[in-house]
Design a protein around this motif. Structure first.
Motif, mmCIF file in Angstrom:
data_model
loop_
_atom_site.group_PDB
_atom_site.id
_atom_site.type_symbol
_atom_site.label_atom_id
_atom_site.label_comp_id
_atom_site.label_asym_id
_atom_site.label_seq_id
_atom_site.Cartn_x
_atom_site.Cartn_y
_atom_site.Cartn_z
ATOM 1 N N LEU A 85 0.814 -1.219 0.000
ATOM 2 C CA LEU A 85 0.000 0.000 0.000
ATOM 3 C C LEU A 85 0.841 1.259 0.000
ATOM 4 O O LEU A 85 0.326 2.353 -0.252
ATOM 5 N N SER A 86 2.158 1.134 0.282
ATOM 6 C CA SER A 86 3.030 2.306 0.212
ATOM 7 C C SER A 86 3.131 2.843 -1.214
ATOM 8 O O SER A 86 3.449 4.020 -1.422
ATOM 9 N N VAL A 87 2.879 1.980 -2.209
ATOM 10 C CA VAL A 87 2.903 2.426 -3.602
ATOM 11 C C VAL A 87 1.823 3.474 -3.846
ATOM 12 O O VAL A 87 1.974 4.357 -4.693
ATOM 13 N N LYS A 88 0.736 3.396 -3.087
ATOM 14 C CA LYS A 88 -0.340 4.366 -3.244
ATOM 15 C C LYS A 88 0.137 5.783 -2.968
ATOM 16 O O LYS A 88 -0.293 6.736 -3.627
ATOM 17 N N SER A 89 1.075 5.942 -2.018
ATOM 18 C CA SER A 89 1.607 7.269 -1.710
ATOM 19 C C SER A 89 2.830 7.596 -2.564
ATOM 20 O O SER A 89 3.015 8.743 -2.976
ATOM 21 N N SER A 90 3.679 6.600 -2.861
ATOM 22 C CA SER A 90 4.878 6.869 -3.655
ATOM 23 C C SER A 90 4.548 7.157 -5.115
ATOM 24 O O SER A 90 5.362 7.736 -5.834
ATOM 25 N N HIS A 91 3.359 6.753 -5.565
ATOM 26 C CA HIS A 91 2.918 7.002 -6.940
ATOM 27 C C HIS A 91 1.644 7.853 -6.951
ATOM 28 O O HIS A 91 0.842 7.790 -7.880
ATOM 29 N N SER A 92 1.463 8.664 -5.933
ATOM 30 C CA SER A 92 0.206 9.403 -5.748
ATOM 31 C C SER A 92 -0.063 10.407 -6.863
ATOM 32 O O SER A 92 -1.222 10.655 -7.208
ATOM 33 N N LEU A 93 0.983 11.008 -7.425
ATOM 34 C CA LEU A 93 0.760 11.995 -8.484
ATOM 35 C C LEU A 93 0.082 11.364 -9.693
ATOM 36 O O LEU A 93 -0.803 11.976 -10.314
ATOM 37 N N TYR A 94 0.489 10.158 -10.022
ATOM 38 C CA TYR A 94 -0.129 9.475 -11.158
ATOM 39 C C TYR A 94 -1.586 9.138 -10.854
ATOM 40 O O TYR A 94 -2.477 9.383 -11.685
ATOM 41 N N PHE A 95 -1.830 8.627 -9.664
ATOM 42 C CA PHE A 95 -3.205 8.284 -9.295
ATOM 43 C C PHE A 95 -4.086 9.529 -9.206
ATOM 44 O O PHE A 95 -5.253 9.505 -9.599
ATOM 45 N N GLN A 96 -3.524 10.631 -8.709
ATOM 46 C CA GLN A 96 -4.300 11.869 -8.620
ATOM 47 C C GLN A 96 -4.664 12.403 -10.011
ATOM 48 O O GLN A 96 -5.746 12.966 -10.206
ATOM 49 N N SER A 97 -3.755 12.233 -10.971
ATOM 50 C CA SER A 97 -4.060 12.688 -12.329
ATOM 51 C C SER A 97 -5.230 11.905 -12.916
ATOM 52 O O SER A 97 -6.056 12.459 -13.652
ATOM 53 N N LEU A 98 -5.319 10.619 -12.586
ATOM 54 C CA LEU A 98 -6.456 9.827 -13.049
ATOM 55 C C LEU A 98 -7.743 10.250 -12.353
ATOM 56 O O LEU A 98 -8.789 10.412 -12.993
#
Length: 435
Positions: free
Chosen positions: A38-51
């Motif tokens: 689940l740490s990937v959710k924060s380490s890749h948050s910019l990509y997820f936020q763009s979606l």
């Protein structure tokens, strides 16, 4: 369970299904994101936020969660799947490689990111999609000429890639402003497979090997044949993105500056954010998704569609093609849309004209052959969904009372017939009455 509660649950479930991918709104909305940690959710948050900013509903789950499922009661719960779990050996719940491939075969989309420690499960899914990762489990892409200056480890595995595919449909009309940082595993693509396209390739000097050991044998993957990021558009128009680097989507790579070895240009930011954003728009059908409507054909000078044509009839054929922009349907403009008048083989092949507003049209004469024909439009172009339209129509010959009574070309034969009859009449008179 009480009847009101059961009705409420049924309503909620139907709401999920109704808000899913549909022909009139083809952009994926409900997306399942499977993570190793689940740490990937924060380490890749910019990509997820763009979606999420573009309206996607992301459902984050651990890949080995026993409750994870793609479908329930025969209905898929999600429109797309993001698989950011490169090291997972076994998926949770009822998920496995076959279930994910069935998901794609049902017309849904997939983003898969691997790295140097990619598991056999991830490799199997990629192979079934037409992409083969390097068989060496410890191999990474190494480039001694196009590595990033910020590569602190000194093994030249942090690559600044800028060998992009030339396609405005896949990567957008705006050019990628800076090289893309990539650190991971390379893959090969069968050149005979027209469904797989390398979107980001390695430079001619790159090769795939274990950076921690000396080369004892020549590397199996070298040069521009190494794919870093590839996409697949299946025959059912499902779309797949396969990347050999999970870090490419990370916040750190998004924010990092990039400078290629041997270059004096230090870009303020890498092209990772722009690159993955644009390619995600394509994968999730925000761009390059076509539909054809209002297919019509009729005789010249008439408006109604006939049930049958006669040989040598003049006819007109038209249709409208639109492209989904992510929010609405816009006219699709091209000069290579063709229609076939087909029976066993095309008797007529015409490139259609367009009014630049989505309407395509042409006219032609029905061939002097009768039988059951088809109007066929088979449109396949790089980056856009394929169109396959077909409609049968019979073609009959002239009836006996539809032929011309007197044909100009037959006048000599008419003259010969009448002269023969006149000569026989004169001969008869002479023979009967001459003494």
């Amino acid at each position: 369970m009480s009847r009101p509660l059961l009705s409420l649950l049924t309503f909620l479930f139907l709401s999920i299904i109704c808000n899913a991918f549909s022909p009139e709104n083809p952009t994926d909305r409900k997306v399942l994101v499977l993570l190793d940690d689940l740490s990937v959710k924060s380490s890749h948050s910019l990509y997820f936020q763009s979606l999420q900013s573009r309206g996607y509903d992301l459902d984050f789950k651990l890949a080995d969660d026993p409750r994870v499922a793609l479908q329930r009661y025969g209905q898929y719960l999600y429109d797309a799947l993001i698989l950011f779990s490169p090291t997972i050996e076994s998926l949770g719940g009822s998920l496995n490689a076959a279930a994910i491939l069935d998901f794609v075969d049902s017309g849904h989309d997939l983003i898969l990111a691997a790295d140097a420690s990619a598991s056999d499960l991830i490799r199997e899914i990629a192979t079934e999609c037409g992409v083969d990762f390097d068989e060496d489990q410890a191999a990474m892409v190494i480039d001694h000429t196009s590595f990033a200056v910020s590569d602190t480890e000194g093994d030249h595995t942090l690559i600044a890639g800028d060998n992009f595919i030339q396609s405005d449909v896949i990567l957008g009309k705006e050019k990628i402003k800076a090289p893309v940082l990539f650190k991971g595993i390379g893959h090969s693509v069968n050149p005979a497979n027209s469904l797989v396209l390398k979107v980001l390739s390695a430079s001619p000097a790159a090769y795939s090997a274990n950076p921690k050991s000396k080369l004892s044998t020549p590397p199996t993957l070298t040069g521009s044949a190494i794919g870093l990021v590839s996409v697949v558009q299946a025959r059912n128009n499902a779309r797949i993105l396969i990347s050999g680097s999970l870090s490419m989507f990370s916040n750190r790579f998004f924010r990092s500056g990039v400078q290629k070895a041997g270059s004096t240009i230090n870009h303020g930011r890498s092209g990772n954010e722009q690159f993955v954003t644009e390619i995600s728009k394509w994968v999730f059908h925000e761009r390059g998704h076509l539909k054809a409507v209002n297919v019509r054909h009729h005789k010249v000078g008439e408006a109604d569609e006939p049930s049958i044509y006669r040989i040598n009839d003049e006819l007109e054929y038209s249709l409208e093609i639109y492209e989904w922009s992510g929010t609405s349907w816009e006219p699709y403009v091209a000069d290579d849309v063709q229609v076939q008048f087909y029976m066993m083989s095309p008797y007529v092949l015409k490139t259609m004209s367009t009014d630049q507003k989505g309407i395509y049209y042409t006219s032609f004469k029905v061939p002097d052959v009768y039988g059951v024909f088809q109007f066929k439009v088979e449109y396949k172009k790089l980056g856009v969904t394929s169109l396959s339209l077909a409609k049968q129509i019979p073609v009959r010959p002239f009836r006996h009372n539809e032929y011309e009574r007197f044909i100009t070309a037959a006048f000599p034969y008419y003259g010969a017939s009448f002269s023969m009859m006149g000569g026989f009449f004169i001969f008869s008179l002479v023979y009967l009455y001459h003494k």
